[in-house]
Design a protein around this motif. Structure first.
Motif, PDB file in Angstrom:
ATOM      1  N   GLN A 157       0.823  -1.203   0.000  1.00  0.00           N
ATOM      2  CA  GLN A 157       0.000   0.000   0.000  1.00  0.00           C
ATOM      3  C   GLN A 157       0.861   1.259   0.000  1.00  0.00           C
ATOM      4  OE1 GLN A 157      -2.707  -0.259   3.315  1.00  0.00           O
ATOM      5  NE2 GLN A 157      -3.959  -1.847   2.371  1.00  0.00           N
ATOM      6  N   LEU A 158       1.957   1.226   0.743  1.00  0.00           N
ATOM      7  CA  LEU A 158       2.852   2.371   0.779  1.00  0.00           C
ATOM      8  C   LEU A 158       3.516   2.580  -0.581  1.00  0.00           C
ATOM      9  CD1 LEU A 158       4.138   4.620   2.410  1.00  0.00           C
ATOM     10  CD2 LEU A 158       5.900   2.998   3.149  1.00  0.00           C
ATOM     11  N   GLU A 159       3.859   1.497  -1.230  1.00  0.00           N
ATOM     12  CA  GLU A 159       4.457   1.596  -2.562  1.00  0.00           C
ATOM     13  C   GLU A 159       3.469   2.214  -3.550  1.00  0.00           C
ATOM     14  OE1 GLU A 159       6.397  -1.314  -6.028  1.00  0.00           O
ATOM     15  OE2 GLU A 159       5.727  -2.143  -4.108  1.00  0.00           O
ATOM     16  N   GLU A 160       2.202   1.774  -3.477  1.00  0.00           N
ATOM     17  CA  GLU A 160       1.186   2.328  -4.372  1.00  0.00           C
ATOM     18  C   GLU A 160       0.958   3.811  -4.101  1.00  0.00           C
ATOM     19  OE1 GLU A 160      -2.115  -0.184  -3.542  1.00  0.00           O
ATOM     20  OE2 GLU A 160      -1.432  -1.822  -4.850  1.00  0.00           O
ATOM     21  N   LEU A 161       0.942   4.183  -2.818  1.00  0.00           N
ATOM     22  CA  LEU A 161       0.753   5.585  -2.474  1.00  0.00           C
ATOM     23  C   LEU A 161       1.946   6.410  -2.937  1.00  0.00           C
ATOM     24  CD1 LEU A 161      -0.910   7.769  -1.101  1.00  0.00           C
ATOM     25  CD2 LEU A 161       0.177   7.162   1.066  1.00  0.00           C
ATOM     26  N   THR A 162       3.150   5.874  -2.815  1.00  0.00           N
ATOM     27  CA  THR A 162       4.347   6.584  -3.266  1.00  0.00           C
ATOM     28  C   THR A 162       4.293   6.857  -4.762  1.00  0.00           C
ATOM     29  OG1 THR A 162       5.675   5.577  -1.508  1.00  0.00           O
ATOM     30  CG2 THR A 162       6.861   6.485  -3.392  1.00  0.00           C
TER      31      THR A 162
ATOM     32  N   ARG B  16       1.204   9.365   4.360  1.00  0.00           N
ATOM     33  CA  ARG B  16       1.416  10.330   3.280  1.00  0.00           C
ATOM     34  C   ARG B  16       2.807  10.943   3.360  1.00  0.00           C
ATOM     35  NH1 ARG B  16      -3.264  13.854   4.846  1.00  0.00           N
ATOM     36  NH2 ARG B  16      -3.783  12.180   6.290  1.00  0.00           N
ATOM     37  N   TYR B  17       3.252  11.203   4.582  1.00  0.00           N
ATOM     38  CA  TYR B  17       4.590  11.758   4.772  1.00  0.00           C
ATOM     39  C   TYR B  17       5.654  10.767   4.294  1.00  0.00           C
ATOM     40  CZ  TYR B  17       8.903  12.847   7.298  1.00  0.00           C
ATOM     41  OH  TYR B  17      10.210  13.082   7.625  1.00  0.00           O
ATOM     42  N   ARG B  18       5.507   9.494   4.670  1.00  0.00           N
ATOM     43  CA  ARG B  18       6.479   8.487   4.242  1.00  0.00           C
ATOM     44  C   ARG B  18       6.508   8.381   2.721  1.00  0.00           C
ATOM     45  NH1 ARG B  18       7.007   3.290   8.266  1.00  0.00           N
ATOM     46  NH2 ARG B  18       7.149   4.453  10.232  1.00  0.00           N
ATOM     47  N   ALA B  19       5.341   8.419   2.110  1.00  0.00           N
ATOM     48  CA  ALA B  19       5.276   8.347   0.648  1.00  0.00           C
ATOM     49  C   ALA B  19       5.948   9.563   0.020  1.00  0.00           C
ATOM     50  CB  ALA B  19       3.817   8.246   0.199  1.00  0.00           C
ATOM     51  N   ALA B  20       5.765  10.733   0.616  1.00  0.00           N
ATOM     52  CA  ALA B  20       6.380  11.948   0.098  1.00  0.00           C
ATOM     53  C   ALA B  20       7.903  11.855   0.167  1.00  0.00           C
ATOM     54  CB  ALA B  20       5.885  13.164   0.874  1.00  0.00           C
ATOM     55  N   VAL B  21       8.415  11.326   1.265  1.00  0.00           N
ATOM     56  CA  VAL B  21       9.859  11.158   1.417  1.00  0.00           C
ATOM     57  C   VAL B  21      10.390  10.181   0.372  1.00  0.00           C
ATOM     58  CG1 VAL B  21      11.682  10.282   2.936  1.00  0.00           C
ATOM     59  CG2 VAL B  21       9.879  11.744   3.867  1.00  0.00           C
ATOM     60  N   LEU B  22       9.703   9.049   0.216  1.00  0.00           N
ATOM     61  CA  LEU B  22      10.136   8.050  -0.766  1.00  0.00           C
ATOM     62  C   LEU B  22      10.049   8.581  -2.194  1.00  0.00           C
ATOM     63  CD1 LEU B  22       8.456   4.861   0.781  1.00  0.00           C
ATOM     64  CD2 LEU B  22      10.910   5.378   0.676  1.00  0.00           C
ATOM     65  N   ALA B  23       9.074   9.465  -2.442  1.00  0.00           N
ATOM     66  CA  ALA B  23       8.910  10.036  -3.779  1.00  0.00           C
ATOM     67  C   ALA B  23       9.876  11.188  -4.040  1.00  0.00           C
ATOM     68  CB  ALA B  23       7.473  10.522  -3.963  1.00  0.00           C
ATOM     69  N   GLY B  24      10.600  11.604  -3.010  1.00  0.00           N
ATOM     70  CA  GLY B  24      11.582  12.659  -3.186  1.00  0.00           C
ATOM     71  C   GLY B  24      11.020  14.070  -3.207  1.00  0.00           C
TER      72      GLY B  24
ATOM     73  N   ARG C 192      -8.972   3.673  11.608  1.00  0.00           N
ATOM     74  CA  ARG C 192      -8.613   3.115  10.310  1.00  0.00           C
ATOM     75  C   ARG C 192      -8.670   1.591  10.346  1.00  0.00           C
ATOM     76  NH1 ARG C 192      -6.290   6.808   6.960  1.00  0.00           N
ATOM     77  NH2 ARG C 192      -5.487   5.115   5.684  1.00  0.00           N
ATOM     78  N   GLU C 193      -9.104   1.020   9.223  1.00  0.00           N
ATOM     79  CA  GLU C 193      -9.297  -0.429   9.168  1.00  0.00           C
ATOM     80  C   GLU C 193      -7.984  -1.198   9.244  1.00  0.00           C
ATOM     81  OE1 GLU C 193     -11.542  -1.377   5.716  1.00  0.00           O
ATOM     82  OE2 GLU C 193     -13.387  -0.426   6.423  1.00  0.00           O
ATOM     83  N   ASP C 194      -6.871  -0.571   8.815  1.00  0.00           N
ATOM     84  CA  ASP C 194      -5.617  -1.315   8.755  1.00  0.00           C
ATOM     85  C   ASP C 194      -4.802  -1.217  10.033  1.00  0.00           C
ATOM     86  OD1 ASP C 194      -5.144   1.371   8.382  1.00  0.00           O
ATOM     87  OD2 ASP C 194      -3.622   1.115   6.838  1.00  0.00           O
ATOM     88  N   VAL C 195      -5.376  -0.645  11.075  1.00  0.00           N
ATOM     89  CA  VAL C 195      -4.682  -0.605  12.361  1.00  0.00           C
ATOM     90  C   VAL C 195      -4.791  -1.967  13.037  1.00  0.00           C
ATOM     91  CG1 VAL C 195      -4.668   0.401  14.672  1.00  0.00           C
ATOM     92  CG2 VAL C 195      -5.006   1.863  12.690  1.00  0.00           C
ATOM     93  N   HIS C 196      -3.662  -2.509  13.453  1.00  0.00           N
ATOM     94  CA  HIS C 196      -3.672  -3.817  14.110  1.00  0.00           C
ATOM     95  C   HIS C 196      -4.265  -3.669  15.509  1.00  0.00           C
ATOM     96  CE1 HIS C 196      -2.143  -7.553  15.889  1.00  0.00           C
ATOM     97  NE2 HIS C 196      -2.052  -7.999  14.651  1.00  0.00           N
ATOM     98  N   PRO C 197      -4.991  -4.699  15.993  1.00  0.00           N
ATOM     99  CA  PRO C 197      -5.562  -4.632  17.346  1.00  0.00           C
ATOM    100  C   PRO C 197      -4.544  -4.321  18.442  1.00  0.00           C
ATOM    101  CG  PRO C 197      -6.549  -6.446  16.157  1.00  0.00           C
ATOM    102  CD  PRO C 197      -5.459  -5.899  15.269  1.00  0.00           C
ATOM    103  N   LEU C 198      -3.300  -4.777  18.290  1.00  0.00           N
ATOM    104  CA  LEU C 198      -2.286  -4.472  19.300  1.00  0.00           C
ATOM    105  C   LEU C 198      -1.908  -2.992  19.269  1.00  0.00           C
ATOM    106  CD1 LEU C 198       0.056  -7.596  19.205  1.00  0.00           C
ATOM    107  CD2 LEU C 198      -1.106  -6.679  21.221  1.00  0.00           C
ATOM    108  N   GLU C 199      -1.870  -2.400  18.091  1.00  0.00           N
ATOM    109  CA  GLU C 199      -1.614  -0.969  17.982  1.00  0.00           C
ATOM    110  C   GLU C 199      -2.785  -0.191  18.575  1.00  0.00           C
ATOM    111  OE1 GLU C 199       1.094  -0.845  13.918  1.00  0.00           O
ATOM    112  OE2 GLU C 199      -1.088  -0.837  13.744  1.00  0.00           O
ATOM    113  N   GLU C 200      -3.981  -0.694  18.307  1.00  0.00           N
ATOM    114  CA  GLU C 200      -5.180  -0.084  18.883  1.00  0.00           C
ATOM    115  C   GLU C 200      -5.106  -0.116  20.413  1.00  0.00           C
ATOM    116  OE1 GLU C 200     -10.045  -0.684  18.503  1.00  0.00           O
ATOM    117  OE2 GLU C 200      -8.658  -2.058  17.507  1.00  0.00           O
TER     118      GLU C 200
END
Length: 216
Positions: A38-43, A72-80, A107-115
């Motif tokens: 997902q991060l790659e696609e967003l990048t 979004r920030y991580r994708a921006a960094v990876l995209a330069g 968010r749906e992709d948050v793991h229960p342990l992170e929650e």
């Protein structure tokens, strides 16, 4: 005639383009795991179109701390990208914790342990109790208690949970056991409760049958 100088209320949100090097992720973010695909696609999207939804940040001594928009920030960094759009708003620590947790935990992709970690932070740092969290997220008190109980899992059990080898239902039952009992339950040498990476009992079918509740 004197001019009227308009002062800027630091509590009022202000839209800006911020240099990427001035923005940093928050260590208080409950989300620690990001899906690589997902991060790659967003990048790819950010590289082609930029960041379309501004980040929400607060100023601090290190620059600007992200409250919403870590991916979004991580994708921006990876995209330069050299700069990212952001809404800058001053927030107290409690206001920031409320926003970063309730924003991210929905968010749906948050793991229960992170929650669970997010709920514990709200309880220990922001002064929330279980009932207040349940009300804010629109869930039952039992749901919140079960999530927080997941933090009693051993590191080995957490790894299995993060890897998707046990379900949330299994994890909740395991969390009620002592560390020694958890070790026996997840042992894969034939003496535990695993058979081909599946627990022998089904929480949906069997409930808590045969599983002692160490909170009793």
């Amino acid at each position: 005639m004197s001019k009227t100088v308009k002062t800027i209320d630091p509590a009022e949100p202000a839209f800006r383009f911020l240099p990427v090097h001035q923005v940093h992720e928050s260590p208080r973010n409950p989300r620690k795991r990001f899906d690589a695909k997902q991060l790659e696609e967003l990048t790819t999207s950010v590289a082609a179109h930029g960041v379309r939804t501004p980040l929400l940040v607060r100023p601090n001594e290190d620059g600007y701390e992200i409250a919403a928009g870590h991916r979004r920030y991580r994708a921006a960094v990876l995209a330069g990208l050299a700069a990212v759009p952001a809404v800058v708003q001053a927030m107290t620590d409690v206001e920031f914790l409320e926003l970063i947790n309730f924003e991210n935990l929905q968010r749906e992709d948050v793991h229960p342990l992170e929650e669970a970690e997010g709920y514990r932070t709200l309880m220990t740092t922001a002064g929330y109790d279980v009932a207040r969290i349940a009300e804010r997220i629109g869930r039952s008190v039992k749901y919140v208690y079960d999530r927080v109980k997941l933090l009693s899992l051993t590191e080995e059990a957490r790894t299995l949970f993060f890897d998707g080898r046990i379900t949330a239902g299994h994890a909740i039952l395991l969390a009620r056991l002592s560390p020694q009992e958890q070790a026996r339950a997840i042992a894969e040498d034939g003496g535990g409760l695993f058979v081909h990476e599946q627990l022998l009992w089904d929480p949906e079918r069997d409930g808590d049958a045969g599983v002692p509740d160490t909170d009793a």
